[in-house]
Motif scaffolding. Structure first.
Motif, PDB file in Angstrom:
ATOM      1  N   SER A 769      -8.017   9.444 -41.144  1.00  0.00           N
ATOM      2  CA  SER A 769      -8.217  10.608 -40.282  1.00  0.00           C
ATOM      3  C   SER A 769      -9.042  10.221 -39.060  1.00  0.00           C
ATOM      4  O   SER A 769     -10.065   9.545 -39.193  1.00  0.00           O
ATOM      5  CB  SER A 769      -8.921  11.724 -41.056  1.00  0.00           C
ATOM      6  N   PRO A 770      -8.640  10.647 -37.849  1.00  0.00           N
ATOM      7  CA  PRO A 770      -9.465  10.358 -36.664  1.00  0.00           C
ATOM      8  C   PRO A 770     -10.807  11.075 -36.689  1.00  0.00           C
ATOM      9  O   PRO A 770     -11.734  10.657 -35.996  1.00  0.00           O
ATOM     10  CB  PRO A 770      -8.594  10.855 -35.506  1.00  0.00           C
ATOM     11  N   MET A 771     -10.935  12.136 -37.480  1.00  0.00           N
ATOM     12  CA  MET A 771     -12.165  12.921 -37.520  1.00  0.00           C
ATOM     13  C   MET A 771     -13.091  12.473 -38.648  1.00  0.00           C
ATOM     14  O   MET A 771     -14.299  12.324 -38.458  1.00  0.00           O
ATOM     15  CB  MET A 771     -11.826  14.401 -37.681  1.00  0.00           C
ATOM     16  N   THR A 772     -12.540  12.273 -39.867  1.00  0.00           N
ATOM     17  CA  THR A 772     -13.386  11.953 -41.024  1.00  0.00           C
ATOM     18  C   THR A 772     -13.355  10.482 -41.399  1.00  0.00           C
ATOM     19  O   THR A 772     -14.164  10.036 -42.210  1.00  0.00           O
ATOM     20  CB  THR A 772     -12.919  12.776 -42.227  1.00  0.00           C
ATOM     21  N   ASN A 773     -12.418   9.723 -40.855  1.00  0.00           N
ATOM     22  CA  ASN A 773     -12.242   8.301 -41.150  1.00  0.00           C
ATOM     23  C   ASN A 773     -11.883   8.065 -42.616  1.00  0.00           C
ATOM     24  O   ASN A 773     -12.009   6.950 -43.120  1.00  0.00           O
ATOM     25  CB  ASN A 773     -13.503   7.500 -40.799  1.00  0.00           C
ATOM     26  N   LEU A 774     -11.416   9.131 -43.304  1.00  0.00           N
ATOM     27  CA  LEU A 774     -10.972   9.002 -44.689  1.00  0.00           C
ATOM     28  C   LEU A 774      -9.464   8.777 -44.705  1.00  0.00           C
ATOM     29  O   LEU A 774      -8.755   9.153 -43.779  1.00  0.00           O
ATOM     30  CB  LEU A 774     -11.325  10.261 -45.485  1.00  0.00           C
ATOM     31  N   ARG A 775      -8.959   8.178 -45.790  1.00  0.00           N
ATOM     32  CA  ARG A 775      -7.543   7.874 -45.902  1.00  0.00           C
ATOM     33  C   ARG A 775      -6.741   9.169 -46.013  1.00  0.00           C
ATOM     34  O   ARG A 775      -7.108  10.075 -46.779  1.00  0.00           O
ATOM     35  CB  ARG A 775      -7.290   6.979 -47.117  1.00  0.00           C
ATOM     36  N   LEU A 776      -5.647   9.268 -45.262  1.00  0.00           N
ATOM     37  CA  LEU A 776      -4.789  10.455 -45.288  1.00  0.00           C
ATOM     38  C   LEU A 776      -3.888  10.412 -46.515  1.00  0.00           C
ATOM     39  O   LEU A 776      -3.314   9.375 -46.851  1.00  0.00           O
ATOM     40  CB  LEU A 776      -3.927  10.524 -44.021  1.00  0.00           C
ATOM     41  N   GLU A 777      -3.745  11.557 -47.209  1.00  0.00           N
ATOM     42  CA  GLU A 777      -2.890  11.618 -48.391  1.00  0.00           C
ATOM     43  C   GLU A 777      -1.416  11.429 -48.015  1.00  0.00           C
ATOM     44  O   GLU A 777      -0.635  10.878 -48.779  1.00  0.00           O
ATOM     45  CB  GLU A 777      -3.078  12.952 -49.108  1.00  0.00           C
ATOM     46  N   ASN A 778      -1.020  11.951 -46.852  1.00  0.00           N
ATOM     47  CA  ASN A 778       0.355  11.786 -46.378  1.00  0.00           C
ATOM     48  C   ASN A 778       0.329  11.817 -44.851  1.00  0.00           C
ATOM     49  O   ASN A 778      -0.711  12.078 -44.238  1.00  0.00           O
ATOM     50  CB  ASN A 778       1.281  12.888 -46.930  1.00  0.00           C
ATOM     51  N   LYS A 779       1.469  11.546 -44.252  1.00  0.00           N
ATOM     52  CA  LYS A 779       1.573  11.504 -42.794  1.00  0.00           C
ATOM     53  C   LYS A 779       2.392  12.664 -42.243  1.00  0.00           C
ATOM     54  O   LYS A 779       2.881  12.607 -41.119  1.00  0.00           O
ATOM     55  CB  LYS A 779       2.211  10.184 -42.344  1.00  0.00           C
ATOM     56  N   PHE A 780       2.547  13.734 -43.052  1.00  0.00           N
ATOM     57  CA  PHE A 780       3.283  14.904 -42.578  1.00  0.00           C
ATOM     58  C   PHE A 780       2.448  15.668 -41.555  1.00  0.00           C
ATOM     59  O   PHE A 780       1.233  15.828 -41.716  1.00  0.00           O
ATOM     60  CB  PHE A 780       3.646  15.831 -43.740  1.00  0.00           C
ATOM     61  N   LEU A 781       3.105  16.160 -40.502  1.00  0.00           N
ATOM     62  CA  LEU A 781       2.470  16.970 -39.461  1.00  0.00           C
ATOM     63  C   LEU A 781       3.171  18.326 -39.429  1.00  0.00           C
ATOM     64  O   LEU A 781       4.384  18.394 -39.249  1.00  0.00           O
ATOM     65  CB  LEU A 781       2.569  16.285 -38.094  1.00  0.00           C
ATOM     66  N   THR A 782       2.397  19.395 -39.588  1.00  0.00           N
ATOM     67  CA  THR A 782       2.956  20.758 -39.669  1.00  0.00           C
ATOM     68  C   THR A 782       2.578  21.533 -38.405  1.00  0.00           C
ATOM     69  O   THR A 782       1.399  21.537 -38.016  1.00  0.00           O
ATOM     70  CB  THR A 782       2.422  21.496 -40.905  1.00  0.00           C
ATOM     71  N   PRO A 783       3.539  22.181 -37.726  1.00  0.00           N
ATOM     72  CA  PRO A 783       3.197  22.954 -36.514  1.00  0.00           C
ATOM     73  C   PRO A 783       2.197  24.061 -36.814  1.00  0.00           C
ATOM     74  O   PRO A 783       2.350  24.829 -37.763  1.00  0.00           O
ATOM     75  CB  PRO A 783       4.553  23.534 -36.083  1.00  0.00           C
TER      76      PRO A 783
END
Length: 803
Positions: A769-783
């Motif tokens: 994550s650019p904000m938390t620097n934690l690993r993202l669970e998935n790379k889906f982006l929702t509008p």
């Protein structure tokens, strides 16, 4: 201007709508070759003079009903007349038409028509025979009336008599005549009418001097009493004649005028010795018989006429409908062809739509989970909006404090940007070091040939980005919802050479080198990150020079920064182990710019030879510096630059970059001159590390000066503004771009980002994550539709605030 004379044609029609249409149809066809207008003459009855018909069919004199009933009946008849006339006008179509209603009186219809000709000075009259009938539907000498008008009309009036939609011709006089069609066929004959016969018969009888008289008048006809009695009986016969005329004795069927029964009835009595009373009684009985016979034949003739009229109307209607159907069939065939074309286009889009539907189904589950979170963010946005409005009100009182806060915030933002860039470089370098001992490191993906073809639409020409000669082609594509650049190497390249190039590219990674994301063995393709702003050559030298896709100008500070970033990438290549990597073809075309105008070197390991050394890169880097300074690229650039000194080079700087600081331009020109002189003895020990240190100091000075100039512009801008300062809610800003988002999307960390910013973040290999620097669970982006609507509403409101 030539004004054409418009003829005015008067058309007399009756209450029979079909017959009136036929008369108007003939008129339009007759006069269509020249300009004309139509005046529709319609003779109406005065209901106060005629009988009033009851719902049961009985007819009563007008004096026997109340004034209210009579008025209602009059309004009803007037409504029917107006509806009939409107249908006649509509039938005329584009021909100008007007109506003229003429109220009948006690005089015959044919006499009224002659009066209208004289009064209106009618020069062209089309007379439908049915118009001579009364409104009750009974004829009043239509044929004899036509002869009457024909023989007594003025010479200046041109008369056309229409029967059943066809032109007929009258020959003879009012007592004996013939009606023929345009082929000369006799349609009807007319002999002495009943009135003439009766008058002549009685005149001859009483002028014979037989001495017998009418009842109650046995004396001589010459005596006053006999004369009065005669006049009285003549008056009675005259009244009875009018009644017979109302019973269609003359016109409903012209052949009845030639039948022997009527002549037999109207013949003179054979016995002249009968008394006057017996003769009158005999005459009455014969007239009654004649009336009954004529009534029967009249009904038959009327039925035949109605059937003929209906048949003619049906034929005309069917012909019109057939023509319309033919037109509709042609139009339908054209529509079918167009629909078939549209169907083919829709089939081509079916696959893409199906794929989008599948992706939407996958995202549906995540949308349910985000529903509550979106509600909370709406509340936060509402609170932020209220807070922003309060801050706007306070800005009027604390303007100076706001200016200082804005200056401080911008300074902190610049520091944060520099930290982010440092972290990006550090993260990229760390990833390169971790994967330097592997052929294919973590984050590089081997793509199937079908994935590459789908991403490039089977290498469509519309997605081609650059043709690099016979050995490479570059296409833009989308893989995993991210934009990528796919470089297709020559099909003649051996597998060993392709593996060597992939191995080289996967072993080098730097923030200022275009990053590799994957490869495809089958198609010999390499997948790179997509550089949004293209190459430096197009920005500096094309017709749209100094204009990026964001519309940002490429100013002098950006050019110094780009020079420093290119030098960083080149230094990384030259410091590679076990031996330096020489680019061998460093040109503005191989220097690409991402969305934030960060420079990255392209083409590493794809075009150099083993015979190239580091000095070729030094010389090429010097040419790039001249391009950035002068904004020009021609064959004699280097030779001309070598003949000039620093002061002379400053005089030919690119004006599109803004006002260059003189000392910085001279320093950058000096670096360029040393790079171009690398082959000379004085500069044979030139190293890229020394050039990088000089450019680093130059960039720091440029950034400091640019920051001071930007702060001054901001302070001046806010100092000159009135009470209309606008504070952007922080929830509207993209955490990566720090700009108001246009297409916000929610990532797996729960924060909203600009879609293109997050795609670029994920596209370069980030999985945190650019904000938390934690690993993202998935790379889906929702509008984030709710946030988008709030931003649009905020922009619409602020657009109305005067600046």
């Amino acid at each position: 201007m030539d004004a054409r004379v418009v003829d005015k044609v008067y058309v007399a029609v009756g209450s029979d709508l079909r017959d009136g249409f036929k008369t108007l149809y003939w008129t339009i066809g007759k006069f269509k070759s020249r300009p004309f207008s139509i005046v529709i003459l319609y003779l109406t009855d005065d209901i106060s003079r005629n009988f009033v018909y009851t719902p049961l069919g009985y007819k009563l004199p007008p004096t026997s009903v109340s004034d209210e009933v009579l008025e209602d009946r009059r309004k009803y008849e007037e409504g029917k007349t107006e509806e009939l006339l409107s249908k006649y006008k509509a039938f005329c179509g584009k021909v100008k038409a007007e109506t003229l209603k003429i109220r009948k009186d006690d005089q015959p219809v044919q006499k009224l028509v002659l009066d209208l000709i004289s009064e209106l000075k009618i020069t062209k009259l089309v007379l439908g025979i049915n118009c001579l009938k009364s409104s009750s539907g009974k004829s009043r000498g239509a044929i004899s009336g036509s002869f009457f008008v024909h023989l007594r009309k003025p010479e200046y009036c041109e008369l056309f008599i229409i029967c059943g939609g066809k032109l007929v011709f009258l020959k003879g006089n009012n007592e004996e005549g013939v009606m023929e069609d345009d082929q000369g066929v006799t349609l009807a004959k007319m002999r002495d009418n009943l009135r003439s016969r009766i008058t002549r018969m009685f005149t001859e009888k009483y002028s014979a001097g037989s001495g017998s008289g009418l009842p109650n008048s046995p004396g001589n006809l010459d005596s006053p009493n006999s004369q009065n009695n005669w006049e009285q009986h003549v008056h009675e016969i005259e009244n009875y004649f009018h009644q017979l005329m109302s019973l269609n004795l003359d016109i409903e069927d012209p052949e009845l005028l030639q039948t022997s029964p009527r002549e037999a009835i109207m013949a003179e009595p054979e016995h002249s010795n009968m008394s006057d009373e017996e003769k009158m009684e005999s005459l009455r009985s014969k007239l009654n018989v004649a009336q009954e016979m004529i009534q029967l034949q009249r009904k038959e003739a009327k039925a035949n006429t109605e059937r003929y009229s209906k048949a003619e109307w049906a034929i005309c209607l069917c012909t019109t409908r057939a023509e319309k159907l033919n037109d509709q069939i042609k139009e339908e065939m054209t529509n079918r062809i167009e629909i078939q074309k549209r169907l083919d286009d829709e089939k081509e889009q079916l696959y893409e739509v199906t794929r989008d539907v599948e992706e939407s189904r996958k995202r549906l589950s995540s949308l349910v989970e985000l529903q509550s979170e979106l509600s909370n963010k709406i509340q936060l946005s509402t609170m932020a909006k209220g807070h922003a409005e309060k801050q706007l009100e306070k800005a009027v009182i604390a303007r100076a404090e706001m200016v200082r806060e804005i200056d401080e915030l911008r300074r902190q933002r610049d520091v944060l940007h520099r930290r982010i860039e440092f972290c990006k470089e550090k993260d990229a370098i760390g990833m390169v070091m971790r994967s330097s001992h592997e052929l294919i490191g973590c984050g590089y993906k081997e793509y199937a040939a079908e994935e590459i073809r789908v991403a490039t639409d089977d290498f469509s020409e519309r997605l081609r980005l650059k043709c690099g000669g016979d050995w490479t082609n570059v296409y833009r594509g989308r893989i995993d919802f991210s934009s990528v650049a796919i470089k297709k190497l020559s099909s003649g390249l051996s597998v060993e050479d392709f593996q060597a190039k992939v191995k080289l590219l996967t072993n080098i990674r730097h923030p200022h080198l275009v990053a590799i994301m994957g490869f495809c063995w089958d198609l010999k393709c390499i997948v790179f990150e997509y550089m949004y702003n293209g190459n430096l050559r197009d920005i500096l030298f094309t017709s749209k020079r100094n204009s990026t896709k964001h519309g940002w100008p490429l100013g002098w500070a950006d050019r110094i920064r780009i020079a420093h970033e290119v030098c960083l990438g080149l230094s990384f290549l030259h410091s590679a182990e076990p031996r330096p990597i020489v680019h061998g073809h460093l040109t503005p075309s191989n220097i690409l710019l991402d969305r934030n105008l960060v420079a990255k070197i392209n083409g590493v390991g794809l075009g150099c030879s083993d015979q190239c050394d580091e000095r070729s890169d030094f010389w090429a880097f010097g040419v790039v510096l001249l391009n950035l300074l002068m904004g020009r690229n021609w064959a004699g650039l280097v030779e001309e630059a070598m003949t000039l000194d620093r002061m002379a080079l400053v005089q030919v700087l690119d004006k599109m970059a803004g006002n260059w600081p003189k000392d910085m331009a001279e320093e950058m020109a000096g670096i360029a001159m040393r790079c171009l002189s690398v082959s000379q003895e004085a500069f044979k020990d030139l190293r890229i590390t020394g050039i990088m240190k000089e450019l680093d100091e130059l960039r720091k000075k440029a950034d400091g000066l640019a920051a001071r100039v930007a702060s001054k512009v901001v302070i001046d801008k806010f100092a000159n503004k009135e009470e209309d300062s606008i504070d952007v809610p922080r929830v509207f800003l993209c955490p990566i771009y720090q700009e108001v988002m246009k297409n916000p999307h929610v990532a797996a960390d729960g924060f909203s980002y600009e879609l293109e910013a997050m795609e670029e973040w994920l596209g370069v290999g980030h999985d945190t994550s650019p904000m938390t620097n934690l690993r993202l669970e998935n790379k889906f982006l929702t509008p984030n539709l709710t946030l988008r609507f709030l931003i649009q509403d905020w922009q619409n409101k602020n657009s109305d605030v005067p600046s």
